[in-house]
Every structure is written in C-alpha cells, then in structure tokens.
Design a protein around this motif. Structure first.
Motif, PDB file in Angstrom:
ATOM      1  N   ALA A 178       0.867  -1.181   0.000  1.00 48.00           N
ATOM      2  CA  ALA A 178       0.000   0.000   0.000  1.00 48.00           C
ATOM      3  C   ALA A 178       0.896   1.221   0.000  1.00 48.00           C
ATOM      4  N   ALA A 179       0.416   2.302  -0.635  1.00 48.14           N
ATOM      5  CA  ALA A 179       1.191   3.534  -0.725  1.00 48.14           C
ATOM      6  C   ALA A 179       0.267   4.713  -0.521  1.00 48.14           C
ATOM      7  N   ALA A 180       0.745   5.725   0.200  1.00 46.94           N
ATOM      8  CA  ALA A 180      -0.071   6.894   0.517  1.00 46.94           C
ATOM      9  C   ALA A 180       0.650   8.177   0.147  1.00 46.94           C
ATOM     10  N   ARG A 211      -2.410  -1.091  -3.288  1.00 45.36           N
ATOM     11  CA  ARG A 211      -3.483  -0.254  -2.777  1.00 45.36           C
ATOM     12  C   ARG A 211      -3.005   1.189  -2.757  1.00 45.36           C
ATOM     13  N   VAL A 212      -3.807   2.096  -3.306  1.00 46.03           N
ATOM     14  CA  VAL A 212      -3.479   3.515  -3.381  1.00 46.03           C
ATOM     15  C   VAL A 212      -4.300   4.250  -2.326  1.00 46.03           C
ATOM     16  N   ILE A 213      -3.618   5.003  -1.459  1.00 48.14           N
ATOM     17  CA  ILE A 213      -4.260   5.698  -0.345  1.00 48.14           C
ATOM     18  C   ILE A 213      -3.914   7.177  -0.452  1.00 48.14           C
ATOM     19  N   TYR A 214      -4.930   8.033  -0.367  1.00 46.88           N
ATOM     20  CA  TYR A 214      -4.678   9.448  -0.639  1.00 46.88           C
ATOM     21  C   TYR A 214      -5.525  10.349   0.250  1.00 46.88           C
ATOM     22  N   VAL A 233      -8.212   4.247  -1.796  1.00 50.73           N
ATOM     23  CA  VAL A 233      -8.933   4.563  -0.564  1.00 50.73           C
ATOM     24  C   VAL A 233      -8.532   5.973  -0.161  1.00 50.73           C
ATOM     25  N   GLY A 234      -9.517   6.828   0.137  1.00 49.97           N
ATOM     26  CA  GLY A 234      -9.215   8.183   0.560  1.00 49.97           C
ATOM     27  C   GLY A 234      -9.425   8.367   2.047  1.00 49.97           C
ATOM     28  N   TRP A 235      -8.907   9.476   2.564  1.00 51.77           N
ATOM     29  CA  TRP A 235      -9.248   9.871   3.933  1.00 51.77           C
ATOM     30  C   TRP A 235      -9.541  11.367   3.942  1.00 51.77           C
TER      31      TRP A 235
END
Length: 465
Positions: A178-180, A211-214, A233-235
């Motif tokens: 996973a990477a953010a 997994r792309v996290i942004y 996946v966002g936050w």
C-alpha cells in the motif's frame, strides 16, 4: 593495469547515510564499488574493509561504469549524472537498489510520501503495526537505511517506508503493498524545477502499489490518485463516504476496510487519542490508519498505536508557558505548507518565521494566517520576502526583523516575540523555511528557540501592550 583488464564497477554518488549503505550492500554482494564524493570527509571503516574505493573532488565517471546509484542530495542536472545518462548508463537511487536487492518472501512495504507529515505518519504507522504484534521497522527517509533493512531483515515482518521526492525521482520498480500521498504543496522547487515535476516524482509511489491511499482533502493528492480509482482509498477530516476513512463528531472512523462500507463504519479511535492534537496531525493519523488497515491491522491496534505514539522533537512541541503566553516549537515547519498547518492550530499568534524559502511563495500562507496574527518576528536570509507579504496582507500586524546569523539571534528573536505577546497568545516558531542559512539543521534551530524561551523568566510581566 590497462583498461582491458579493469573490472566493471558500480558508482555510488555521495558518501552520506544512504550512499554509505548502498556502497556497503553492493560490495557485500561482490560488486566493485567506487564512491564519488565532492567534499573531503572521513571514510567509514567498513567501506575500507570491504575494498570500496572512495574518490574525493569533482570526478569523471570511472572506466567501465555499468550503473550509478545516486544519493538524494545530488540534483538530476549534476554533470556526473548527466554524463551517465548521455552514455546510456542507468542512474538509480538507494530505494530502487533496495527493491532490486530484496529476497524472495521479503517483508512487504507500506510506503508513504508527502510534502509534510511524513515522519510523524510513518512513526504512527509503525506504532500501530507494533500494537498489532508485527515486527515493524521504519526505514527510508527516516530510521534505518532501506538497503540495510532489506539485506539484513532479521525478524522484521513489515517495513514502514518514508519516501522523499528526491528518492522517488530515482525509483521506478518498487511495488508496495500500500502507498499513501499525504499532501503536495510547493517545496524543493529548486531541486525539481517546477511544482509539476515535484508532484510527478511524488506520483511514482502509486504506480505499482497494490493499494493507493490518498488525502481526499488535498487537491494534488486526489489528482495523483485519480488514475487508480479501482484500487484507491481516501481519507478526509470530514464525514467519510464509503471507501474512505474520516471523522464523525469526535471519532476517527473507517468506511473502507469494513465488511459493509456502504452501510456501516468502524470506530478506530477518538480525536483525544491524537497527540499533539492539531488538524494536520489528525490527517497524519488517518493516513497511518489507512495504511495499517490495508495490512489487516484491527481497529483496537490502531487506537493503541496512537496511544503509544510519541512524536519526534520540533513538531508543534509545547516548550513552556511564560506570563500566560504559550511557546511552541514547530521548527520542522520548513516550508509554507507546513507552516500553514501549524498556524491553523492556534487562534492568536506571535509568529516567528524566516530562513531559506527554497523558491516557495509565501503570499497565500500570509494571507490565510493574517487574521490569527498579533505580531511577527522575522529572521534568516529570506525574511524580507515574508515581511513584504505581511505588509501587503497584514498591514496592521507589528513586524520586527532581527538581522544577523550569530548564535545569539534566537535569543533576540524570542525576546522580541515576548514583548509583542499578550496573555492568551501563542508564540509560534513555524519558520516556513529551511534552517541551513543560520543553523546546522531544523533541530538546532528548535533547540535554540527552546533555550531562549527558558531564559525568559526575567521578562515575565514586561509584555508591552
């Protein structure tokens, strides 16, 4: 020995922490390694023992160079790196080298980057992983050099990898679990040449991630994640939509890594579990939680990890209260984006700012902060640029400039700030610039601030109103 009998070699550009680790790893793998370093400095004993050749001063590429591993400090337009590219010799960084040296079954990478918050978020992530029983190690731009962690993993089960734009510029292969991307704002423009090139380097972290996290609240991070919507996946600091993490009332909640994201959310922690508390630190906690959850970490370990987390120094650290005025050290706010986050955390501020702006614009920073400012004290090489912005956007705010680069400057700065402050104010060191014009690093700048604050006892009650 003539050129025909010389072995091919790998050149390592730079003898810093990452360069030394790269040279050590390559030499242990049987490569002939030549380190090129521009300035004379001690040669680590281990490199001499491994037969690594170190050359100082401006150098040409050695004969039969087959690969160049560059340190982050070397700009892409450095003559040696340009010469390598012109000769068709591949140039990579230590992170790319580490990925290529991984053994089968190696610990997965949970990677993150961003203009600000990287170290805090990766430390939070490591704490959450540890609370879940993982043997996690923080590596990359923080902690252990990543080559060392890959070649000598011990019992490590997962790597929490902090990556800078410099490191990502030279990395094409890493495929983290996973990477953010935390945020993207103007920084290091003098290295990359433009904001677009800087953002393009950050985007490399997503290219091969499972997994792309942004950060859904950050326009650039959202833009960089757009091509990967099927696995993203966002936050957000707002109420999360399905597929996001976010905040509901005083709770951090997950609507992405749950059994039914459309209909339910899982509580991860309370806002009171985030310390030091500030909006940008809540965002760091959500980023860390998203990475942890992508690795299967339960909600209970997210909360425990936040409770166990202790921030590194000089990040919105409360130093003291003197005469009903709080003094806060955020020396790590080395660019306008970081300073803006810090300024947003306090309602009434005497701002200490200045240093090396590295080509960044401060207009928007000053315009947004103006309503919170009760005074400003400026130091450092680019202080006039901040003073000019204050004159345009905060004309009623008293501004003092403190000249000089001697060791006593910070004492004079803090004394001036104390005289501008009233009870209830916060004197905030959030420089918006790098520190190397006056100090060995941001840590030394923060320590000088803290010492100056501790010397203020005799000034209590002398505040000018």
């Amino acid at each position: 020995m003539d050129a025909e009998t010389v072995r091919s070699c790998v050149v390592v550009a730079g003898l810093g922490l990452s360069g030394t680790a790269a040279a050590r790893g390559l030499a242990r793998g049987g490569e002939r390694v030549v380190v090129l370093e521009q300035r004379e400095r001690p040669i680590p004993e281990i490199l001499s023992e491994l037969g690594v050749e170190v050359r100082f001063g401006e150098q040409d590429l050695p004969a039969k160079t087959e690969l160049v591993v560059t340190s982050p400090g070397w700009k892409p337009d450095h003559p040696l790196l340009r010469a390598a590219a012109s000769a068709g010799i591949e140039v990579i960084g230590e992170v790319e080298l580490a990925w290529r040296l991984r053994h089968e079954g190696a610990a997965p990478w949970l990677a993150l980057t961003g203009t600000n918050g990287k170290t805090t978020a990766v430390r939070m992530l490591t704490s959450m992983l540890a609370a879940a029983g993982e043997r996690a190690l923080a590596v990359g731009n923080v902690g252990v050099p990543i080559v060392d962690a890959v070649l000598d993993p011990g019992e490590t089960t997962v790597l929490a990898v902090e990556l800078s734009s410099f490191q990502l510029h030279w990395s094409a292969s890493p495929a983290p679990k996973a990477a953010a991307v935390l945020n993207v704002a103007p920084d290091h423009i003098d290295w990359h040449g433009s904001l677009e090139e800087y953002a393009r380097a950050k985007a490399r972290i997503f290219a091969k991630a499972e997994r792309v996290i942004y950060n859904a609240d950050d326009p650039w991070a959202t833009r960089l994640a757009e091509p990967y919507r099927d696995r993203s996946v966002g936050w957000t600091l707002g109420v999360p939509r399905p597929g996001q993490l976010g905040v509901v009332e005083d709770l951090l909640v997950d609507r992405a890594f749950t059994g039914d994201p459309m209909r339910s959310a899982e509580e991860l922690a309370a806002l009171s579990d985030v310390h030091p508390f500030a909006p940008h630190n809540v965002a760091n906690a959500l980023a860390a939680a998203a990475l942890a959850r992508s690795h299967g970490v339960p909600a209970s370990a997210v909360r425990q990890g936040l409770a166990d987390f202790r921030p590194d120094p000089h990040r919105i650290a409360h130093v003291a209260r003197v005469g009903e005025v709080d003094y806060v050290d955020d020396s790590k706010a080395t660019n306008p984006h970081a300073a803006a986050a810090s300024l947003a955390a306090y309602p009434s501020i005497v701002w200490i700012a200045g240093g090396q702006l590295k080509g960044a614009d401060v207009e928007d920073l000053v315009r947004r902060a103006a309503p919170r400012l009760r005074g400003a004290v400026l130091l450092g090489v680019d202080r006039e640029r901040i003073a000019e912005a204050l004159a345009r956007h905060a004309a009623n705010v008293p501004v003092l400039e403190v000249a000089g680069d001697d060791t006593g400057v910070m004492d004079r700065v803090v004394t001036a700030a104390a005289r501008l402050a009233s009870p209830g104010d916060t004197v905030l060191l959030a420089p918006a610039g790098a520190s190397l014009d006056m100090f060995p690093g941001y840590g030394a700048r923060g320590e000088a601030f803290a010492r100056a604050v501790r010397n203020l006892t005799g000034l209590t009650g002398l505040v000018e109103r």
